[in-house]
Write a protein that holds these residues in place. Structure first.
Motif, PDB file in Angstrom:
ATOM      1  N   LEU A   5       0.843  -1.200   0.000  1.00 54.68           N
ATOM      2  CA  LEU A   5       0.000   0.000   0.000  1.00 54.68           C
ATOM      3  C   LEU A   5       0.877   1.249   0.000  1.00 54.68           C
ATOM      4  CD1 LEU A   5      -2.175  -1.525   2.749  1.00 54.68           C
ATOM      5  CD2 LEU A   5      -3.218  -0.568   0.717  1.00 54.68           C
ATOM      6  N   GLN A   9      -2.778   5.434   1.226  1.00 57.00           N
ATOM      7  CA  GLN A   9      -3.669   4.303   1.525  1.00 57.00           C
ATOM      8  C   GLN A   9      -3.483   3.845   2.981  1.00 57.00           C
ATOM      9  OE1 GLN A   9      -2.265   1.871  -1.821  1.00 57.00           O
ATOM     10  NE2 GLN A   9      -4.398   1.729  -2.488  1.00 57.00           N
ATOM     11  N   THR A  51      -9.625  -2.361   5.434  1.00 55.93           N
ATOM     12  CA  THR A  51      -8.758  -2.628   4.279  1.00 55.93           C
ATOM     13  C   THR A  51      -9.558  -3.070   3.060  1.00 55.93           C
ATOM     14  OG1 THR A  51      -7.033  -3.280   5.820  1.00 55.93           O
ATOM     15  CG2 THR A  51      -6.701  -3.907   3.530  1.00 55.93           C
ATOM     16  N   GLU A  54     -10.745  -0.473   0.613  1.00 57.88           N
ATOM     17  CA  GLU A  54      -9.691   0.173  -0.185  1.00 57.88           C
ATOM     18  C   GLU A  54      -9.675  -0.373  -1.621  1.00 57.88           C
ATOM     19  OE1 GLU A  54      -7.972   2.698   1.306  1.00 57.88           O
ATOM     20  OE2 GLU A  54      -7.053   3.033  -0.639  1.00 57.88           O
ATOM     21  N   SER A  55     -10.133  -1.601  -1.813  1.00 57.79           N
ATOM     22  CA  SER A  55     -10.102  -2.221  -3.141  1.00 57.79           C
ATOM     23  C   SER A  55     -11.412  -2.070  -3.908  1.00 57.79           C
ATOM     24  CB  SER A  55      -9.784  -3.721  -3.007  1.00 57.79           C
ATOM     25  OG  SER A  55      -8.605  -3.904  -2.275  1.00 57.79           O
ATOM     26  N   HIS A 220      -4.963  -6.755   2.239  1.00 63.10           N
ATOM     27  CA  HIS A 220      -4.990  -5.943   1.021  1.00 63.10           C
ATOM     28  C   HIS A 220      -4.523  -6.753  -0.186  1.00 63.10           C
ATOM     29  CE1 HIS A 220      -3.540  -2.819  -1.850  1.00 63.10           C
ATOM     30  NE2 HIS A 220      -4.766  -2.419  -1.621  1.00 63.10           N
ATOM     31  N   THR A 221      -3.453  -7.507  -0.019  1.00 63.12           N
ATOM     32  CA  THR A 221      -2.926  -8.302  -1.137  1.00 63.12           C
ATOM     33  C   THR A 221      -3.973  -9.309  -1.618  1.00 63.12           C
ATOM     34  OG1 THR A 221      -0.712  -8.049  -0.260  1.00 63.12           O
ATOM     35  CG2 THR A 221      -1.040  -9.864  -1.805  1.00 63.12           C
ATOM     36  N   VAL A 223      -7.289  -9.429  -1.031  1.00 63.23           N
ATOM     37  CA  VAL A 223      -8.565  -8.862  -1.485  1.00 63.23           C
ATOM     38  C   VAL A 223      -8.403  -8.133  -2.828  1.00 63.23           C
ATOM     39  CG1 VAL A 223     -10.369  -7.163  -0.930  1.00 63.23           C
ATOM     40  CG2 VAL A 223      -9.611  -8.796   0.802  1.00 63.23           C
ATOM     41  N   THR A 224      -7.287  -7.463  -3.009  1.00 59.61           N
ATOM     42  CA  THR A 224      -7.091  -6.760  -4.285  1.00 59.61           C
ATOM     43  C   THR A 224      -7.068  -7.751  -5.440  1.00 59.61           C
ATOM     44  OG1 THR A 224      -5.865  -5.039  -3.167  1.00 59.61           O
ATOM     45  CG2 THR A 224      -5.543  -5.174  -5.524  1.00 59.61           C
ATOM     46  N   GLU A 225      -6.392  -8.855  -5.246  1.00 60.98           N
ATOM     47  CA  GLU A 225      -6.344  -9.874  -6.304  1.00 60.98           C
ATOM     48  C   GLU A 225      -7.743 -10.483  -6.515  1.00 60.98           C
ATOM     49  OE1 GLU A 225      -3.670 -13.163  -5.595  1.00 60.98           O
ATOM     50  OE2 GLU A 225      -4.357 -14.118  -7.462  1.00 60.98           O
ATOM     51  N   VAL A 227     -10.703  -9.086  -5.896  1.00 62.47           N
ATOM     52  CA  VAL A 227     -11.602  -8.114  -6.522  1.00 62.47           C
ATOM     53  C   VAL A 227     -11.287  -8.001  -8.011  1.00 62.47           C
ATOM     54  CG1 VAL A 227     -12.165  -5.632  -6.615  1.00 62.47           C
ATOM     55  CG2 VAL A 227     -12.151  -6.836  -4.421  1.00 62.47           C
ATOM     56  N   SER A 228     -10.015  -8.004  -8.334  1.00 63.81           N
ATOM     57  CA  SER A 228      -9.635  -7.886  -9.740  1.00 63.81           C
ATOM     58  C   SER A 228     -10.124  -9.102 -10.550  1.00 63.81           C
ATOM     59  CB  SER A 228      -8.118  -7.698  -9.796  1.00 63.81           C
ATOM     60  OG  SER A 228      -7.595  -8.187 -10.960  1.00 63.81           O
TER      61      SER A 228
END
Ligand SMILES: Cc1ncc(C[n+]2csc(CCOP(=O)(O)OP(=O)(O)O)c2C)c(N)n1
Ligand SMILES: [Mg+2]
Length: 340
Positions: A5, A9, A51, A54-55, A220-221, A223-225, A227-228
């Motif tokens: 982040l 962030q 967190t 954030e995504s 974050h790592t 969830v970001t993946e 969500v993408s």
């Protein structure tokens, strides 16, 4: 885990976690003055909700449970109107009709808050179906506890989401560790035959991840993946975020078991006394985050105190706003009732 982040962030997440913590601490006090009924606090799980948002993008949809305050605050819902709702007042998001258990803010993307174990998960499959039909690239995130996996509707909702490749992030917050077991006379969150909750969605061919829910960078790592992947049309993802239950959430009614949080305890353990000192040192997500970020030089201790003070003032004002709000007019009792 290494923090991917950026500074803004991390600071936004810090502020959200502080806001949630100070809001929940204030509620324990508020309840003593107003006795507003049964309620649940998000203390100990802040790193997950603060967190995950954030995504997301503003047009994504969210659903949550009775342990909802942290999710709403993380998404930017006004704390004063939340207090008003919890006290059953007219300025509440739901005109005082929902209370803590059904607090919902449609403008922040929340479709509903369900007091039924597993209820929000069934609704999330429907929301995911609608979003897929609309085809605008929005996704739906549903927060729910480990207890939801005991409910049949959750299995059915996950099965449909998998079969129809729905854009749903199943965000399971597993706080069962540290709960008092039924054998000890307590109310554990869940008793599930599977050795790991995230094995259950795997059996339905749902991409399933396990993450330390008190570790901001790790959440974050993952969830970001997730969500993408979901946004790209690859179907649902299930994330099990585990945390060690806050001792104040062990009894049926919340208790201020660890005292009002002192941010300085992140570097000065001599400030900690009491039987739950070890929980704070090892598992408190806010204290862990502050300790890590100070080590990485994100902010100085003075900046931290300053942010915390501002947030405490905001919470004091929110409480005053809610307490000053009027009770609904008895004449309005049937407003919003569609069949009488
Ligand atoms: C359908 C249904 N059954 C039982 C209850 C009573 N109940 C409220 S909370 C709870 C335990 C939920 O545990 P979990 O989903 O893990 O959430 P936590 O409170 O631990 O965050 C139960 C059984 C309920 N609200 N709804
Ligand atoms: Mg639970």
């Amino acid at each position: 885990m290494t923090n991917s982040l950026n500074i803004e962030q991390n600071l936004a997440i810090l502020d959200r976690m502080l806001l949630i913590r100070r809001f929940e601490e204030m509620l324990i006090d508020l309840d003593q003055d107003h006795d507003f009924g049964h309620y649940h606090l998000y203390i100990g799980e802040e790193a997950t909700g603060a967190t995950v948002v954030e995504s997301l993008i503003p047009t994504d949809l969210l659903l949550t449970t009775w342990r909802n305050h942290g999710h709403l605050l993380a998404r930017g819902t006004n704390p004063g109107r939340m207090v008003a709702e919890i006290l059953g007042r007219v300025d509440g998001y739901n005109k005082g009709r929902g209370g803590t258990l059904h607090l919902t803010d449609r403008e922040a993307g929340f479709l509903s808050t369900s007091g039924l174990v597993g209820g929000a998960v069934g609704l999330a499959a429907g929301a995911g179906f609608a979003l897929k039909q609309a085809g605008e690239g929005n996704i739906c995130v549903v927060f729910f506890g480990d207890g939801s996996l005991e409910e049949g509707v959750v299995f059915e909702a996950m099965n449909l989401a998998s079969l129809w490749s729905l854009p749903v992030l199943f965000m399971c917050e597993n706080n069962n560790s540290g709960a008092i077991s039924a054998q000890e006379g307590g109310f554990p969150s869940s008793e599930i035959a599977a050795s790991q909750i995230s094995d259950i969605p795997k059996s339905l061919n749902i991409n399933s991840k396990l993450v330390d829910g008190a570790d901001v960078a790790a959440v974050h790592t993952v969830v970001t993946e997730a969500v993408s992947n979901i946004r790209s049309g690859n179907g649902p993802v299930f994330v099990e975020a585990y945390s060690e239950r806050w001792p104040g959430s062990r009894p049926l009614w919340p208790e201020q078991a660890t005292g009002v949080t002192q941010v300085a305890s992140a570097w000065d353990e001599s400030l900690l006394t009491g039987e739950h000192k070890e929980w704070i040192i090892e598992f408190d997500p806010l204290i862990r985050f502050i300790r890590n970020q100070l080590a990485e030089g994100l902010f100085s201790k003075d900046e931290l105190f300053d942010r915390d003070r501002k947030i405490q003032t905001q919470i004091t004002e929110a409480r005053a706003f809610g307490e000053a709000s009027a009770l609904p007019d008895p004449q309005s009792a049937l407003d919003g009732v569609f069949a009488a």
